[in-house]
Structure formats: structure tokens, C-alpha cells
Scaffold this motif. Structure first.
Motif, PDB file in Angstrom:
ATOM      1  N   GLU A 171      34.176   8.584  -4.982  1.00  0.00           N
ATOM      2  CA  GLU A 171      32.817   8.347  -5.466  1.00  0.00           C
ATOM      3  C   GLU A 171      32.830   7.906  -6.928  1.00  0.00           C
ATOM      4  O   GLU A 171      32.101   6.980  -7.311  1.00  0.00           O
ATOM      5  CB  GLU A 171      32.006   9.633  -5.328  1.00  0.00           C
ATOM      6  N   VAL A 172      33.650   8.533  -7.730  1.00  0.00           N
ATOM      7  CA  VAL A 172      33.712   8.182  -9.149  1.00  0.00           C
ATOM      8  C   VAL A 172      34.254   6.772  -9.326  1.00  0.00           C
ATOM      9  O   VAL A 172      33.731   5.995 -10.130  1.00  0.00           O
ATOM     10  CB  VAL A 172      34.558   9.211  -9.920  1.00  0.00           C
ATOM     11  N   SER A 173      35.276   6.415  -8.580  1.00  0.00           N
ATOM     12  CA  SER A 173      35.846   5.076  -8.753  1.00  0.00           C
ATOM     13  C   SER A 173      34.856   3.993  -8.328  1.00  0.00           C
ATOM     14  O   SER A 173      34.687   2.991  -9.039  1.00  0.00           O
ATOM     15  CB  SER A 173      37.152   4.952  -7.981  1.00  0.00           C
ATOM     16  N   VAL A 174      34.181   4.179  -7.219  1.00  0.00           N
ATOM     17  CA  VAL A 174      33.197   3.186  -6.773  1.00  0.00           C
ATOM     18  C   VAL A 174      31.982   3.190  -7.692  1.00  0.00           C
ATOM     19  O   VAL A 174      31.469   2.131  -8.075  1.00  0.00           O
ATOM     20  CB  VAL A 174      32.794   3.452  -5.309  1.00  0.00           C
ATOM     21  N   GLY A 175      31.525   4.389  -8.069  1.00  0.00           N
ATOM     22  CA  GLY A 175      30.349   4.480  -8.941  1.00  0.00           C
ATOM     23  C   GLY A 175      30.591   3.870 -10.312  1.00  0.00           C
ATOM     24  O   GLY A 175      29.730   3.159 -10.843  1.00  0.00           O
ATOM     25  N   LEU A 176      31.740   4.129 -10.887  1.00  0.00           N
ATOM     26  CA  LEU A 176      32.023   3.539 -12.200  1.00  0.00           C
ATOM     27  C   LEU A 176      32.196   2.028 -12.116  1.00  0.00           C
ATOM     28  O   LEU A 176      31.824   1.305 -13.051  1.00  0.00           O
ATOM     29  CB  LEU A 176      33.254   4.190 -12.822  1.00  0.00           C
ATOM     30  N   ALA A 177      32.730   1.531 -11.007  1.00  0.00           N
ATOM     31  CA  ALA A 177      32.821   0.079 -10.835  1.00  0.00           C
ATOM     32  C   ALA A 177      31.425  -0.536 -10.763  1.00  0.00           C
ATOM     33  O   ALA A 177      31.174  -1.596 -11.358  1.00  0.00           O
ATOM     34  CB  ALA A 177      33.614  -0.253  -9.576  1.00  0.00           C
ATOM     35  N   ILE A 178      30.512   0.114 -10.077  1.00  0.00           N
ATOM     36  CA  ILE A 178      29.131  -0.379  -9.999  1.00  0.00           C
ATOM     37  C   ILE A 178      28.469  -0.328 -11.368  1.00  0.00           C
ATOM     38  O   ILE A 178      27.758  -1.266 -11.771  1.00  0.00           O
ATOM     39  CB  ILE A 178      28.337   0.427  -8.962  1.00  0.00           C
ATOM     40  N   ILE A 179      28.699   0.744 -12.127  1.00  0.00           N
ATOM     41  CA  ILE A 179      28.100   0.866 -13.458  1.00  0.00           C
ATOM     42  C   ILE A 179      28.640  -0.216 -14.389  1.00  0.00           C
ATOM     43  O   ILE A 179      27.881  -0.825 -15.154  1.00  0.00           O
ATOM     44  CB  ILE A 179      28.368   2.275 -14.026  1.00  0.00           C
ATOM     45  N   VAL A 180      29.937  -0.482 -14.326  1.00  0.00           N
ATOM     46  CA  VAL A 180      30.530  -1.515 -15.189  1.00  0.00           C
ATOM     47  C   VAL A 180      29.946  -2.887 -14.844  1.00  0.00           C
ATOM     48  O   VAL A 180      29.594  -3.667 -15.736  1.00  0.00           O
ATOM     49  CB  VAL A 180      32.068  -1.502 -15.072  1.00  0.00           C
ATOM     50  N   MET A 181      29.818  -3.180 -13.570  1.00  0.00           N
ATOM     51  CA  MET A 181      29.234  -4.484 -13.176  1.00  0.00           C
ATOM     52  C   MET A 181      27.762  -4.567 -13.573  1.00  0.00           C
ATOM     53  O   MET A 181      27.286  -5.630 -13.989  1.00  0.00           O
ATOM     54  CB  MET A 181      29.388  -4.703 -11.670  1.00  0.00           C
ATOM     55  N   MET A 182      27.027  -3.462 -13.456  1.00  0.00           N
ATOM     56  CA  MET A 182      25.629  -3.458 -13.871  1.00  0.00           C
ATOM     57  C   MET A 182      25.531  -3.676 -15.381  1.00  0.00           C
ATOM     58  O   MET A 182      24.680  -4.438 -15.858  1.00  0.00           O
ATOM     59  CB  MET A 182      24.974  -2.138 -13.493  1.00  0.00           C
ATOM     60  N   PHE A 183      26.421  -3.050 -16.151  1.00  0.00           N
ATOM     61  CA  PHE A 183      26.384  -3.221 -17.602  1.00  0.00           C
ATOM     62  C   PHE A 183      26.750  -4.646 -17.993  1.00  0.00           C
ATOM     63  O   PHE A 183      26.178  -5.209 -18.922  1.00  0.00           O
ATOM     64  CB  PHE A 183      27.321  -2.227 -18.282  1.00  0.00           C
ATOM     65  N   ARG A 184      27.701  -5.256 -17.286  1.00  0.00           N
ATOM     66  CA  ARG A 184      28.066  -6.640 -17.594  1.00  0.00           C
ATOM     67  C   ARG A 184      26.916  -7.607 -17.335  1.00  0.00           C
ATOM     68  O   ARG A 184      26.736  -8.577 -18.068  1.00  0.00           O
ATOM     69  CB  ARG A 184      29.262  -7.069 -16.758  1.00  0.00           C
ATOM     70  N   ASN A 185      26.130  -7.335 -16.299  1.00  0.00           N
ATOM     71  CA  ASN A 185      25.036  -8.245 -15.951  1.00  0.00           C
ATOM     72  C   ASN A 185      23.765  -7.983 -16.740  1.00  0.00           C
ATOM     73  O   ASN A 185      23.046  -8.917 -17.089  1.00  0.00           O
ATOM     74  CB  ASN A 185      24.733  -8.156 -14.456  1.00  0.00           C
ATOM     75  N   THR A 186      23.447  -6.718 -17.003  1.00  0.00           N
ATOM     76  CA  THR A 186      22.151  -6.406 -17.612  1.00  0.00           C
ATOM     77  C   THR A 186      22.254  -5.860 -19.032  1.00  0.00           C
ATOM     78  O   THR A 186      21.228  -5.740 -19.698  1.00  0.00           O
ATOM     79  CB  THR A 186      21.425  -5.352 -16.760  1.00  0.00           C
ATOM     80  N   HIS A 187      23.452  -5.497 -19.502  1.00  0.00           N
ATOM     81  CA  HIS A 187      23.679  -4.907 -20.820  1.00  0.00           C
ATOM     82  C   HIS A 187      22.880  -3.622 -21.019  1.00  0.00           C
ATOM     83  O   HIS A 187      22.421  -3.320 -22.117  1.00  0.00           O
ATOM     84  CB  HIS A 187      23.362  -5.899 -21.939  1.00  0.00           C
ATOM     85  N   SER A 188      22.702  -2.874 -19.919  1.00  0.00           N
ATOM     86  CA  SER A 188      22.022  -1.593 -19.965  1.00  0.00           C
ATOM     87  C   SER A 188      22.545  -0.726 -18.823  1.00  0.00           C
ATOM     88  O   SER A 188      22.893  -1.235 -17.764  1.00  0.00           O
ATOM     89  CB  SER A 188      20.518  -1.776 -19.824  1.00  0.00           C
ATOM     90  N   ILE A 189      22.594   0.593 -19.053  1.00  0.00           N
ATOM     91  CA  ILE A 189      22.979   1.498 -17.975  1.00  0.00           C
ATOM     92  C   ILE A 189      21.841   2.472 -17.673  1.00  0.00           C
ATOM     93  O   ILE A 189      22.045   3.544 -17.131  1.00  0.00           O
ATOM     94  CB  ILE A 189      24.273   2.264 -18.307  1.00  0.00           C
ATOM     95  N   ASP A 190      20.612   2.066 -17.983  1.00  0.00           N
ATOM     96  CA  ASP A 190      19.433   2.871 -17.716  1.00  0.00           C
ATOM     97  C   ASP A 190      19.085   2.779 -16.234  1.00  0.00           C
ATOM     98  O   ASP A 190      19.049   1.696 -15.652  1.00  0.00           O
ATOM     99  CB  ASP A 190      18.273   2.384 -18.574  1.00  0.00           C
ATOM    100  N   VAL A 191      18.821   3.910 -15.609  1.00  0.00           N
ATOM    101  CA  VAL A 191      18.513   3.941 -14.180  1.00  0.00           C
ATOM    102  C   VAL A 191      17.187   3.250 -13.895  1.00  0.00           C
ATOM    103  O   VAL A 191      17.028   2.579 -12.873  1.00  0.00           O
ATOM    104  CB  VAL A 191      18.490   5.404 -13.676  1.00  0.00           C
ATOM    105  N   ASN A 192      16.204   3.374 -14.780  1.00  0.00           N
ATOM    106  CA  ASN A 192      14.901   2.746 -14.546  1.00  0.00           C
ATOM    107  C   ASN A 192      14.994   1.228 -14.552  1.00  0.00           C
ATOM    108  O   ASN A 192      14.145   0.556 -13.977  1.00  0.00           O
ATOM    109  CB  ASN A 192      13.895   3.213 -15.593  1.00  0.00           C
TER     110      ASN A 192
END
Length: 109
Positions: free
Chosen positions: A81-102
């Protein structure tokens, strides 16, 4: 030590994890709180396994090892879960430059 101390500690850790998941907006902190909840369950499983082992050690030498086996599987699932979740967070940060859930709600449309 008595089992009620382990139960109290496990409940306290689980409640802290739930409060963290429900109140925080940072996805990394949410993942840390989920891991805290999983570790609370692991603590409870190991303590019940130890209690069962002490009660049945004369009858069966392998009694009480089931809880420790479940803890091993929970740790494997948590690592995945951590490996998949952190990969998703990194890709989200690369695309949106934010890690806010909202901010994820805006990506639906």
C-alpha cells in the motif's frame, strides 16, 4: 504485563490514526495515520496471540502463532500500500504541484 494495557495502547493508537485521517488534508500524513492504525491492529493481534500461547502452551507448542502470521500478512499488504500510494502521490505532485486532498476533487471534472 496484563493484556488490558496492550488493548488500551492499541485503542489509543487506532483513535489517533482515525482522527488524523479525518482531520488532515496532506496525503502523506493521511498515509502515516493509516499505517498507525495498521500498527495498532498488529499490536492487538500479537498481544492476543501471546495471551493464547500462554494459556495453551502445555497442550500445543504452536498455539498462538496464528496472530503472528496475520501480522506478517498485514505488514506485507501495508508495504504494498505504501509503495503504490507514494507512487500515486509523487505523480500527483508532478502534475499539480500540490499534495492537498481537496485538490483531487477538482480533478474529477
Amino acid at each position: 504485563m496484563d493484556i488490558k494495557y496492550y488493548i488500551f495502547l492499541s485503542i489509543a493508537l487506532f483513535v489517533i490514526g482515525i482522527v488524523g485521517v479525518l482531520t488532515r488534508r496532506n496525503t502523506i500524513i493521511i498515509f502515516m495515520c493509516i499505517e498507525l492504525m495498521l500498527n495498532a491492529v498488529n499490536l492487538l493481534l500479537v498481544s492476543f496471540s501471546k495471551m493464547h500461547h500462554i494459556a495453551n502452551v502445555a497442550k500445543d507448542p504452536l498455539a498462538g502463532s496464528d496472530g503472528q502470521l496475520f501480522v506478517f500478512f498485514i505488514m506485507v499488504v501495508a508495504a504494498a500500500e505504501v509503495s503504490v500510494g507514494l507512487a500515486i502521490i509523487v505523480m500527483m505532485f508532478r502534475n499539480t504541484h500540490s499534495i492537498d486532498v481537496n485538490f483531487l476533487n477538482r480533478l474529477k471534472h
